[in-house]
Design a protein around this motif. Structure first.
Motif, PDB file in Angstrom:
ATOM      1  N   ASP A   1      -1.342  -0.082  -9.455  1.00 22.85           N
ATOM      2  CA  ASP A   1      -2.870   1.663  -9.934  1.00 22.85           C
ATOM      3  C   ASP A   1      -3.214   1.922  -8.282  1.00 22.85           C
ATOM      4  O   ASP A   1      -3.902   3.682  -8.288  1.00 22.85           O
ATOM      5  N   ARG A   2      -3.480   1.013  -7.272  1.00 19.63           N
ATOM      6  CA  ARG A   2      -3.546   2.245  -5.633  1.00 19.63           C
ATOM      7  C   ARG A   2      -2.609   1.687  -4.831  1.00 19.63           C
ATOM      8  O   ARG A   2      -2.834   2.020  -3.754  1.00 19.63           O
ATOM      9  N   GLU A   3      -0.742   1.472  -5.152  1.00 19.54           N
ATOM     10  CA  GLU A   3       0.279   1.883  -4.526  1.00 19.54           C
ATOM     11  C   GLU A   3      -0.139   0.734  -3.494  1.00 19.54           C
ATOM     12  O   GLU A   3       0.617   1.378  -2.265  1.00 19.54           O
ATOM     13  N   ILE A   4      -0.332   0.004  -3.832  1.00 18.18           N
ATOM     14  CA  ILE A   4      -0.591  -1.507  -2.730  1.00 18.18           C
ATOM     15  C   ILE A   4       0.947  -2.241  -3.325  1.00 18.18           C
ATOM     16  O   ILE A   4       0.649  -3.002  -3.715  1.00 18.18           O
ATOM     17  N   LYS A   5       1.317  -2.615  -1.987  1.00 22.50           N
ATOM     18  CA  LYS A   5       2.504  -3.269  -2.089  1.00 22.50           C
ATOM     19  C   LYS A   5       2.191  -4.976  -1.551  1.00 22.50           C
ATOM     20  O   LYS A   5       1.532  -5.273  -1.098  1.00 22.50           O
ATOM     21  N   LEU A   6       1.948  -6.315  -2.692  1.00 20.65           N
ATOM     22  CA  LEU A   6       1.874  -7.185  -2.578  1.00 20.65           C
ATOM     23  C   LEU A   6       2.967  -8.504  -1.963  1.00 20.65           C
ATOM     24  O   LEU A   6       3.686  -7.231  -2.089  1.00 20.65           O
TER      25      LEU A   6
ATOM     26  N   ARG B   1      -2.828  -7.876  -9.941  1.00 17.94           N
ATOM     27  CA  ARG B   1      -1.514  -7.447  -9.949  1.00 17.94           C
ATOM     28  C   ARG B   1      -1.795  -5.292 -10.117  1.00 17.94           C
ATOM     29  O   ARG B   1      -0.834  -4.624 -10.199  1.00 17.94           O
ATOM     30  N   GLY B   2      -2.697  -5.569 -11.392  1.00 19.04           N
ATOM     31  CA  GLY B   2      -2.403  -4.004 -12.018  1.00 19.04           C
ATOM     32  C   GLY B   2      -3.712  -3.354 -11.148  1.00 19.04           C
ATOM     33  O   GLY B   2      -3.079  -2.609 -10.799  1.00 19.04           O
TER      34      GLY B   2
ATOM     35  N   ILE C   1      -0.949  -9.067   1.236  1.00 19.21           N
ATOM     36  CA  ILE C   1      -0.600  -7.594   0.398  1.00 19.21           C
ATOM     37  C   ILE C   1       0.722  -7.191   2.238  1.00 19.21           C
ATOM     38  O   ILE C   1       0.736  -7.518   2.971  1.00 19.21           O
ATOM     39  N   ALA C   2       1.315  -6.649   1.627  1.00 24.74           N
ATOM     40  CA  ALA C   2       2.459  -6.640   2.496  1.00 24.74           C
ATOM     41  C   ALA C   2       2.590  -5.222   3.005  1.00 24.74           C
ATOM     42  O   ALA C   2       1.480  -4.819   3.028  1.00 24.74           O
TER      43      ALA C   2
END
Length: 151
Positions: free
Chosen positions: A117-122, A112-113, A148-149
Motif C-alpha cells: 500500500d505504501r510502495e515499500i519494497k521488502l 506485506r500488505g 526494507i530493500a
C-alpha cells in the motif's frame, strides 16, 4: 485482529542455527526437529548464553534457519549441524503479535500488505523471534521483521 506495523531500525542479532528446507505444512515439525541440535550445541557452550528462539525465512522456497539468539559469534563450518548466523541490521517493518502461532500467516500478510500500500519494497530474509521473559506460553508473543530493500 488490529496490528500496528512499525518502521524502525534494528541491530543484527547473532544466532546459533540449524539450516533446513521445509514446506508450509511441515514448518512446525521442522522447527522442533531443528532446535534439538541447536540446544545440544549451545548447552555445551555456556559462554554463548542462549536467548529467544528465532526462525529466519531465507527465501520463498522455504529455506529456513531455526535457532536461538546468542551473546557472541562462534566458529562453525557452513555445512555443520549448527552454524553461526545473524539477522540483518537496518530499516525494517515490524509487528509484535500476541496470539496463537496458527495466526502468523495473516500477520505476515498484514506486513506485506502494508508495504504494498505504501510502495515499500521488502527484502529477505524475514524473521520471527518468539517469546521473551514476559511472554505467556498460553498467549505467546512473536515479533516479526521484514527488511526494507535499499532503493
Amino acid at each position: 485482529m488490529v496490528l500496528e506495523v512499525q518502521e524502525r531500525f534494528v541491530r543484527a542479532r547473532i544466532l546459533a542455527v540449524a539450516r533446513r528446507v521445509t514446506t508450509p505444512e511441515r514448518l512446525t515439525e521442522t522447527i522442533s526437529e531443528a532446535l534439538g541440535p541447536v540446544w545440544a550445541f549451545v548447552g555445551s557452550r555456556p559462554e554463548l548464553r542462549p536467548g529467544r528462539h528465532v526462525v529466519m525465512y531465507i527465501d520463498d522456497e522455504m529455506h529456513v534457519e531455526c535457532g536461538v539468539e546468542v551473546e557472541r559469534p562462534f566458529a562453525s563450518t557452513p555445512t555443520g549441524p549448527v552454524v553461526c548466523s545473524q539477522t540483518l541490521a537496518g530499516r525494517v517493518l515490524a509487528i509484535a503479535f500476541r496470539g496463537p502461532y496458527e495466526n502468523l500467516p495473516q500477520v505476515h500478510q498484514r506486513i506485506r500488505g502494508y508495504a504494498m500500500d505504501r510502495e515499500i519494497k521488502l527484502a529477505r530474509p524475514c524473521w520471527e523471534i518468539y517469546g521473551g521473559p514476559e511472554s505467556d506460553p498460553l498467549d505467546p508473543t512473536t515479533e516479526i521483521y521484514y527488511p526494507i530493500a535499499l532503493r
